[in-house]
Scaffold this motif. Sequence first.
Motif, short mmCIF file in Angstrom:
data_model
loop_
_atom_site.label_atom_id
_atom_site.label_comp_id
_atom_site.label_asym_id
_atom_site.label_seq_id
_atom_site.Cartn_x
_atom_site.Cartn_y
_atom_site.Cartn_z
N LEU A 100 1.08 -1.18 -0.07
CA LEU A 100 0.03 -0.24 -0.31
C LEU A 100 0.82 0.75 0.00
CD1 LEU A 100 -2.84 -1.49 2.73
CD2 LEU A 100 -2.61 -0.87 -0.06
N ALA A 101 1.81 1.44 1.18
CA ALA A 101 2.92 2.47 1.44
C ALA A 101 3.19 3.01 -0.29
CB ALA A 101 3.86 2.29 1.76
N THR A 102 4.06 1.94 -1.39
CA THR A 102 4.63 1.96 -2.36
C THR A 102 3.64 2.60 -3.66
OG1 THR A 102 4.65 -1.11 -2.86
CG2 THR A 102 6.53 0.28 -2.04
N VAL A 103 2.41 2.25 -3.60
CA VAL A 103 1.76 2.76 -4.34
C VAL A 103 0.77 3.65 -4.17
CG1 VAL A 103 -0.97 1.88 -5.22
CG2 VAL A 103 0.21 -0.45 -5.16
N TYR A 104 0.85 3.93 -3.02
CA TYR A 104 0.25 5.36 -2.78
C TYR A 104 1.35 6.96 -3.23
CZ TYR A 104 -4.34 3.31 -2.26
OH TYR A 104 -5.42 2.86 -2.48
N THR A 105 3.36 6.36 -3.28
CA THR A 105 3.66 6.94 -3.08
C THR A 105 4.67 6.63 -4.44
OG1 THR A 105 5.37 5.54 -1.77
CG2 THR A 105 3.74 7.49 -0.31
N ASN A 106 4.38 5.93 -4.90
CA ASN A 106 4.64 5.88 -6.95
C ASN A 106 5.68 5.28 -5.72
OD1 ASN A 106 5.61 4.98 -9.15
ND2 ASN A 106 5.80 7.66 -9.68
N LYS A 107 6.77 4.43 -5.30
CA LYS A 107 7.43 3.69 -4.24
C LYS A 107 8.06 4.71 -3.86
CE LYS A 107 7.46 0.27 -8.24
NZ LYS A 107 8.09 -1.25 -9.58
N LEU A 108 7.78 5.74 -3.59
CA LEU A 108 8.20 6.78 -2.56
C LEU A 108 8.92 7.55 -3.34
CD1 LEU A 108 10.49 4.86 0.26
CD2 LEU A 108 8.07 6.20 0.07
N ALA A 109 8.52 7.66 -4.53
CA ALA A 109 8.91 8.60 -5.18
C ALA A 109 8.35 9.99 -5.27
CB ALA A 109 8.60 8.66 -7.37
N ASN A 110 7.39 10.12 -4.52
CA ASN A 110 6.53 10.69 -4.47
C ASN A 110 6.44 10.96 -2.82
OD1 ASN A 110 6.11 11.85 -7.63
ND2 ASN A 110 4.57 10.30 -8.04
N ILE A 111 6.40 12.24 -2.18
CA ILE A 111 6.27 11.94 -0.69
C ILE A 111 5.56 13.05 -0.35
CG2 ILE A 111 7.40 11.88 1.54
CD1 ILE A 111 8.40 10.00 0.43
N PRO A 112 4.31 12.88 -0.15
CA PRO A 112 3.20 13.33 0.35
C PRO A 112 3.96 14.47 1.76
CG PRO A 112 3.07 11.29 1.76
CD PRO A 112 4.43 12.01 0.62
N ASP A 113 3.72 15.73 1.28
CA ASP A 113 4.21 17.33 1.73
C ASP A 113 2.88 17.24 2.58
OD1 ASP A 113 4.95 18.52 -0.90
OD2 ASP A 113 2.86 18.49 -2.69
N TYR A 114 1.82 17.22 3.06
CA TYR A 114 1.49 16.55 4.13
C TYR A 114 0.66 15.34 5.07
CZ TYR A 114 2.40 21.29 3.40
OH TYR A 114 2.92 22.89 3.07
N PHE A 115 0.51 15.13 5.87
CA PHE A 115 0.23 13.90 6.20
C PHE A 115 -1.09 14.56 7.53
CE2 PHE A 115 3.73 12.49 5.53
CZ PHE A 115 4.05 11.03 5.12
N VAL A 116 -2.23 14.05 7.23
CA VAL A 116 -3.15 14.27 8.10
C VAL A 116 -3.20 13.07 9.22
CG1 VAL A 116 -5.89 13.67 8.53
CG2 VAL A 116 -4.84 15.62 6.94
N ARG A 117 -3.21 12.66 10.41
CA ARG A 117 -2.50 11.19 11.10
C ARG A 117 -4.30 10.74 11.43
NH1 ARG A 117 1.66 14.14 14.31
NH2 ARG A 117 -0.57 15.41 14.46
N SER A 118 -4.59 10.03 11.55
CA SER A 118 -6.19 9.20 11.75
C SER A 118 -6.15 9.31 13.49
CB SER A 118 -5.83 7.95 12.07
OG SER A 118 -4.90 7.05 12.10
N GLU A 119 -5.03 9.47 14.26
CA GLU A 119 -4.90 10.12 15.48
C GLU A 119 -5.70 11.23 15.89
OE1 GLU A 119 -2.10 6.06 14.97
OE2 GLU A 119 -2.50 8.42 14.54
N THR A 120 -5.28 11.95 15.24
CA THR A 120 -5.44 13.90 15.61
C THR A 120 -6.35 14.06 13.99
OG1 THR A 120 -3.25 14.00 14.70
CG2 THR A 120 -3.55 13.45 16.82
N LEU A 121 -6.40 13.01 13.55
CA LEU A 121 -7.26 13.20 12.69
C LEU A 121 -7.99 14.89 12.45
CD1 LEU A 121 -9.66 11.25 10.03
CD2 LEU A 121 -10.83 12.73 10.33
#
Length: 192
Positions: A100-121
């Motif tokens: 999942l992590a590699t698919v959603y980041t194109n094998k980490l080629a596209n690292i998210p600029d920002y995250f929404v963490r579920s614990e502090t959504l």
Amino acid sequence: MIEGTGFYFCHIPKTGGDAIKKLCEQLKLPKIKIHDVDDGTKHAYIYREGKDFIMSIRRLPYHALSLYHEMRFQTPETVPELDCQGIGEWALEGCHAEGLATVYTNKLANIPDYFVRSETLRSDLAVVLGRYYGLGSERHRIIHEGTTKKTWEYNRDLINYFTKDQIKELYRQAPSWAQLEQQAYGDNLCDH
């Protein structure tokens, strides 16, 4: 997937994406496209050049627990009913997180600029959306009090499911997830 002026948001399954979608629908933000769950783009990863990449994430062991319980509740005939120790072993045998992590980041080629963490959504969502929209007090109220989807009821205490060695093994099996989690949280649970 959600797209707005200056950003696109995609979520890895079991990281709070449905809650984010419901809150964004209630916010009625201008120039935002919220893809319908049924149109095949709910978990789509589509890179958007020139836009900030926002991703939801949760701690890896909690992701594994959520995945097990979701599968167990939705398709009980395909997932065996297990005791707590068995669920930890199940998570290690079928760790989906790396894929999942590699698919959603194109094998980490596209690292998210920002995250929404579920614990502090809710607080993370307010900060992230505040970069692109004037939220005002009513939109902040919606983010912090708005209705989201019903959560499955189950024991979420990791100590009931995993040993420390099993948690370390989960992270060893999912180094890309571990890297994303490190960026989003500043550490991994196996570091504690």
